[in-house]
Design an enzyme around this catalytic site. Structure first.
Site, PDB file in Angstrom:
ATOM      1  N   HIS A 198      15.893  37.336  12.113  1.00  0.00           N
ATOM      2  CA  HIS A 198      14.473  37.562  12.398  1.00  0.00           C
ATOM      3  C   HIS A 198      14.190  38.981  12.868  1.00  0.00           C
ATOM      4  CE1 HIS A 198      13.657  32.943  13.031  1.00  0.00           C
ATOM      5  NE2 HIS A 198      14.094  33.249  11.821  1.00  0.00           N
ATOM      6  N   ASP A 247      18.308  33.706  13.830  1.00  0.00           N
ATOM      7  CA  ASP A 247      17.194  34.067  14.705  1.00  0.00           C
ATOM      8  C   ASP A 247      17.207  35.586  14.878  1.00  0.00           C
ATOM      9  OD1 ASP A 247      15.164  34.006  16.838  1.00  0.00           O
ATOM     10  OD2 ASP A 247      15.647  31.884  16.989  1.00  0.00           O
TER      11      ASP A 247
END
Length: 418
Positions: A235, A212
């Protein structure tokens, strides 16, 4: 002579620096076998260190120490506690912590230093459950600091967290340095470092590989400095998502400097919900960033609405302003390297682009601009069409040359070459 000796002893005792009381977790019953629950021994050690009248130190020697959920609670008498870890703390694994907020937590402490060591969150079984779409517990963040001041987290390694690795919430004066974080690229919701509702946080010299955000920045964050960070996979560095609630504190004064992104979904991202909110983002500087095969190197998106629930056909109320991008270079994995998709009701303003050099397939990348206003300079583009919405007037600037148009719609949705 006797009075002189007494005077010397008095000065020696009271003028010398205080010697820290040191507590070894093994001495209070912790077992470094990776299986015996050492939670009580750790909590007993903390109680002794916390209750010390002067500086205190907790020592965790080499070995693997199994811990269930533990909360190290303040306030403490000691305002200088060092938690020195040479070993590895091992989480209980799938299902045991359920949907607890955190596995290891520190609450309302002052002057805490966490030095070295490894946190093994043992999150792989939970990831597999979530990826298979089965009914799974939420899991827990590996370590959380709340309501605390004067924190130092140095040399810590966190692997395979169930959820986020390091969470900072409601803290003042935090320095995170030399931290290493890793989890599989497909591990869900395993943010590296999450900060929110805090002030004066510094993150330097950190390597993050996760599933993430490498760093996620939530509501109420002010005065954040991030420097010399390596991100990927993951991310990227994200401000947001913001604006989930209608009343929410804003994000202000954020600097991200000298960062390398490798094979990440995003590079430098600001993300808000597509719904009304009084939140804001302002005073942000992104500079000296290198992108290596990044899908969205520079992105602002204000239409976040997962599953189209509770926000269809609404617009973000989060106001984004005074955001500067300087010296961002490297390669995009998609044709559009710069994407400003701002809110039509609260357009982005004061967006600055300076020396942006991004390529796609060894050629020029493109950019998309919608409801954003600002300027560009240096080696940025052949044509920039972000709009300054001031009445019916739009100002376009590229490489120092300024053009004006009376039609703001011309640049509301434009694709241009970098």
């Amino acid at each position: 002579m006797a009075h002189f000796i007494l005077l010397v002893l008095f000065i020696t005792i009271f003028a010398s620096p205080a010697i820290a009381n040191t507590y070894n977790v093994v001495s209070l019953g912790a077992k470094p076998d990776g299986q015996t629950d050492s939670s009580k021994a750790f909590l007993s050690t903390w109680a002794s260190a916390c209750d010390s009248s002067g500086p205190s130190s907790i020592y965790v020697p080499s070995g693997r120490f199994f811990l269930n959920r533990v909360k190290f609670q303040g306030p403490c008498k000691s305002s200088a506690i060092t938690f020195r870890i040479d070993g590895t703390l091992v989480a209980p694994g799938y299902g045991v912590m359920g949907s607890s907020e955190s596995w290891v937590s520190f609450n309302r402490v002052v002057g805490l230093s966490v030095l070295g060591g490894t946190l093994d969150g043992q999150g792989t079984a939970l990831w597999a459950c979530k990826l298979a779409g089965r009914g799974c517990p939420m899991g827990a963040a590996s370590i959380m600091f709340t309501g605390s001041k004067g924190l130092l987290i140095s040399g810590l390694t966190s692997v395979n967290s169930e959820l986020g690795h390091i969470n900072i919430n409601g803290c003042d004066g935090v320095k995170i340095q030399g931290v290493k974080i890793s989890a599989a690229s497909n591990s869900p919701n395993t943010d590296g470092i999450h900060v929110q509702m805090s002030n004066d946080v510094t993150i330097i010299g950190t390597r993050i590989s996760t599933g993430d955000d490498c760093v996620s920045i939530g509501p109420g964050m002010q005065n954040l400095w991030i420097e010399n960070i390596s991100c990927g996979p993951g991310h990227g560095i994200s401000i947001g998502s913001l604006g989930k609630s209608s009343q929410e504190p804003g994000v202000q004064n954020v600097t991200v400097k000298t960062a390398v992104f490798t094979d990440t979904q995003n590079g430098l991202r600001i993300k808000t919900w597509g719904r009304p909110s009084d939140g804001y983002v302002k005073g942000v500087v992104f500079e000296h960033a290198v992108m290596q095969n990044v899908q969205n190197p520079i992105i602002i998106t204000q239409n976040y609405c997962p599953g189209n629930k509770n926000c269809p056909d609404q617009y973000s109320g989060v106001k984004i302003s005074e955001v500067t991008y300087n010296d961002v270079r490297g390669s995009s994995a998609t044709p559009v390297a710069v994407n400003f998709d701002c809110s039509p009701t609260r357009p982005c303003s004061g967006i600055g682009l300076q020396d942006i050099k991004l390529t796609y397939n060894n050629g020029p990348a493109r950019a998309f601009c919608k409801h954003a206003g600002g300027s560009s300079a240096g080696d940025v583009c052949r044509r920039v069409a972000c709009d300054f919405e001031s009445g019916n007037r739009t100002e376009k600037q590229c490489g120092g040359k300024t053009e004006n148009t009376e039609d703001p719609k011309e640049s509301i949705q434009d694709i241009y070459n970098l």
